[in-house]
Design an enzyme around this catalytic site. Structure first.
Site, PDB file in Angstrom:
ATOM      1  N   ASP A 121       6.032   6.061  -0.331  1.00 53.41           N
ATOM      2  CA  ASP A 121       6.867   5.314   0.455  1.00 53.41           C
ATOM      3  C   ASP A 121       7.108   5.829   1.943  1.00 53.41           C
ATOM      4  O   ASP A 121       7.125   5.140   2.848  1.00 53.41           O
ATOM      5  CB  ASP A 121       8.441   5.386  -0.078  1.00 53.41           C
ATOM      6  CG  ASP A 121       8.693   6.737  -0.918  1.00 53.41           C
ATOM      7  OD1 ASP A 121       7.795   7.547  -1.005  1.00 53.41           O
ATOM      8  OD2 ASP A 121       9.760   7.121  -1.535  1.00 53.41           O
ATOM      9  N   LYS A 133       2.721   9.727  -5.358  1.00 54.09           N
ATOM     10  CA  LYS A 133       4.292   9.403  -5.730  1.00 54.09           C
ATOM     11  C   LYS A 133       4.386  10.556  -6.701  1.00 54.09           C
ATOM     12  O   LYS A 133       4.891  10.438  -7.792  1.00 54.09           O
ATOM     13  CB  LYS A 133       4.263   7.952  -6.159  1.00 54.09           C
ATOM     14  CG  LYS A 133       5.821   7.859  -6.335  1.00 54.09           C
ATOM     15  CD  LYS A 133       6.634   7.434  -5.066  1.00 54.09           C
ATOM     16  CE  LYS A 133       8.073   7.079  -5.476  1.00 54.09           C
ATOM     17  NZ  LYS A 133       9.001   7.245  -4.290  1.00 54.09           N
ATOM     18  N   TYR A 178      -4.704  -0.952 -12.257  1.00 55.31           N
ATOM     19  CA  TYR A 178      -5.495  -2.157 -12.244  1.00 55.31           C
ATOM     20  C   TYR A 178      -6.491  -2.403 -13.333  1.00 55.31           C
ATOM     21  O   TYR A 178      -6.985  -3.217 -13.798  1.00 55.31           O
ATOM     22  CB  TYR A 178      -6.268  -2.569 -11.038  1.00 55.31           C
ATOM     23  CG  TYR A 178      -5.473  -2.719  -9.753  1.00 55.31           C
ATOM     24  CD1 TYR A 178      -3.967  -2.937  -9.857  1.00 55.31           C
ATOM     25  CD2 TYR A 178      -5.803  -2.994  -8.406  1.00 55.31           C
ATOM     26  CE1 TYR A 178      -3.170  -3.155  -8.793  1.00 55.31           C
ATOM     27  CE2 TYR A 178      -5.075  -3.256  -7.253  1.00 55.31           C
ATOM     28  CZ  TYR A 178      -3.658  -3.211  -7.629  1.00 55.31           C
ATOM     29  OH  TYR A 178      -2.660  -3.436  -6.376  1.00 55.31           O
ATOM     30  N   ASP A 188      -4.202  -0.366  -2.085  1.00 53.51           N
ATOM     31  CA  ASP A 188      -4.267  -1.944  -1.902  1.00 53.51           C
ATOM     32  C   ASP A 188      -3.201  -2.624  -0.857  1.00 53.51           C
ATOM     33  O   ASP A 188      -3.300  -3.171  -0.035  1.00 53.51           O
ATOM     34  CB  ASP A 188      -4.076  -2.506  -3.408  1.00 53.51           C
ATOM     35  CG  ASP A 188      -4.182  -4.042  -3.501  1.00 53.51           C
ATOM     36  OD1 ASP A 188      -4.806  -4.491  -2.434  1.00 53.51           O
ATOM     37  OD2 ASP A 188      -4.168  -4.530  -4.506  1.00 53.51           O
ATOM     38  N   ASP A 227      -3.514  -3.104   3.437  1.00 57.13           N
ATOM     39  CA  ASP A 227      -3.032  -4.399   4.065  1.00 57.13           C
ATOM     40  C   ASP A 227      -2.069  -4.233   5.045  1.00 57.13           C
ATOM     41  O   ASP A 227      -2.105  -4.934   6.236  1.00 57.13           O
ATOM     42  CB  ASP A 227      -2.673  -5.564   2.941  1.00 57.13           C
ATOM     43  CG  ASP A 227      -3.743  -6.176   2.613  1.00 57.13           C
ATOM     44  OD1 ASP A 227      -4.767  -5.877   2.298  1.00 57.13           O
ATOM     45  OD2 ASP A 227      -3.354  -7.609   2.037  1.00 57.13           O
TER      46      ASP A 227
END
Ligand code: NAD
Length: 361
Positions: A223, A191, A141, A247, A251
């Site tokens: 994942d 990852k 980001y 992020d 959620d």
């Protein structure tokens, strides 16, 4: 205790839920003999309307002179067509940078009286109690270059995922510190089978773990983490991860509880006051109707008391009051399943009355 709190109510339901949080804070101040001096400042769409900027310098100054920050939410359709740099959400990114809010903490616990509200089976979500620790000021980001250009006659968009060892170390360490006072397990999500930044992340996690021999460290690919969150969320305690993975996973985790209106968060600063806010947005669809669920903001006030001011008893009094109000069957519109919904003010008053009635904890 005497503390200064910067209040950034923002847009949409932000001012409504922040008002609720401050009423509860007042009650705590009276009951426990503290003084909280609050100062309002602009952020997001209301700041754009008043000054042309989503984060005016005056707001940054007020925040820096405070001991903590309470934020509502920013954004709304009125500002959706503005360019990226001028949008309300840019105010959030800027304040994270200005105050080095590097660690976002999102506790996810399922109130027993609400275990029916989740889309998952009751036996999966009952007693879930985990904490997502998301890195907030680095990663894709913020990485440079970020650009669009033409290469060989084709349009190309570039974002950059970059982390330094020290950025990784401070967030992993925060995860371990939290695990020390929780259930002594850290799940580090990366990852590492694909990304170089994740391979460094994993190495740093291993290094930091040497300082915390009493805490179990597990590595999990992102994942798999997305899967485990809905398959066996009770197996997780502290989940620490980088900005974009956090992020998305936070959620996902919020949905274990069934409503966005229930969940608080803290963004801890490396240099000064930290910021406390509900995880939900400005909910333009219900703004101004007086029906927003104030509990996430009230719980954010509890987090502020606990993490910023070390007022554990006061935080616990709020948490117990929320629990009792829900146990008694009171619901706002987002949680109601047939029963009459309470307004924002009514729900807040119920929490306040409960705090008044509680014996000192
Ligand atoms: P949202 O969280 O605002 O709303 C999603 C849904 O949940 C809506 O139906 C809303 O009515 C409901 N909801 C949210 N909070 C609630 C509450 N306290 N009580 C009852 N119902 C509640 O997300 P969105 O609709 O995707 O975004 C709306 C605006 O908020 C956008 O401009 C977005 O950019 C912004 N946003 C801001 C933040 C923030 O300020 N931290 C976070 C997310 C979204």
């Amino acid at each position: 205790m005497n503390k200064r709190i910067a209040v950034l109510a923002g847009d949409g339901i932000g001012p409504e839920v922040v008002r609720a949080g401050l009423r509860v804070l007042d009650e705590i101040a009276q009951k426990y003999g503290h003084q909280f001096e609050t100062k309002q400042a602009l952020i997001g769409g209301c700041a754009i309307d008043a000054t042309g900027l989503p984060l005016p310098q005056e707001t940054v100054d007020i925040c820096k002179q405070s001991d903590a920050i309470l934020l509502g939410a920013v954004g709304g359709p009125k500002w959706d067509t503005l360019p990226g740099e001028k949008r309300p959400e840019k105010g959030l990114l800027d304040i994270r940078k200005e105050l080095q809010l590097f660690a976002n903490l999102r506790p996810v616990s399922v109130f027993s009286s609400l275990s029916d509200a989740s889309t998952l089976k009751k036996e999966i979500v009952k007693d879930v109690d985990l904490m997502i620790v998301r890195e907030l000021t680095g990663g894709i980001y913020f990485g440079e270059p970020r650009e669009r250009k033409e290469v060989d006659g084709e349009e190309v968009a570039i974002d950059t995922l970059k982390y330094t060892r020290s950025e990784i170390e401070r967030i992993i360490r925060k995860g371990f510190e939290l695990a020390k006072v929780r259930n002594k397990k850290v799940t580090s999500v990366d990852k590492a089978n694909v990304l170089e930044s994740s391979r460094l992340w994993r190495e740093v996690a291993e290094d930091v773990a040497k300082d915390y021999p009493e805490i179990e460290l597990e590595h999990m690919l992102v994942d798999n983490a997305a899967m485990q969150l809905i398959r066996s969320p009770k197996s997780l305690d502290v989940v620490v991860t980088e900005n974009m993975f956090g992020d998305i996973l936070s959620d996902e985790a919020s949905m274990l509880t069934g409503s966005l209106g229930m969940l608080p968060s803290a963004s801890l600063s490396a240099i000064g006051p930290s910021l406390y806010e509900p995880i939900h947005g400005s909910a333009p669809d219900i703004a101004g109707k007086g029906i927003a669920n104030p509990l996430a903001t009230i719980a954010s006030v509890a987090m502020m008391l606990k993490y910023e001011f070390s007022l554990e008893k006061e935080a616990e009094a709020i948490e117990k009051a929320i629990d009792a109000v829900l146990d008694a069957g009171h619901r706002t519109v987002d949680l109601a399943q047939g029963e009459a919904a309470r307004s924002t003010d009514e729900m807040t008053e119920l929490v306040i009355q409960q705090i008044k009635a509680e014996a000192f904890v």
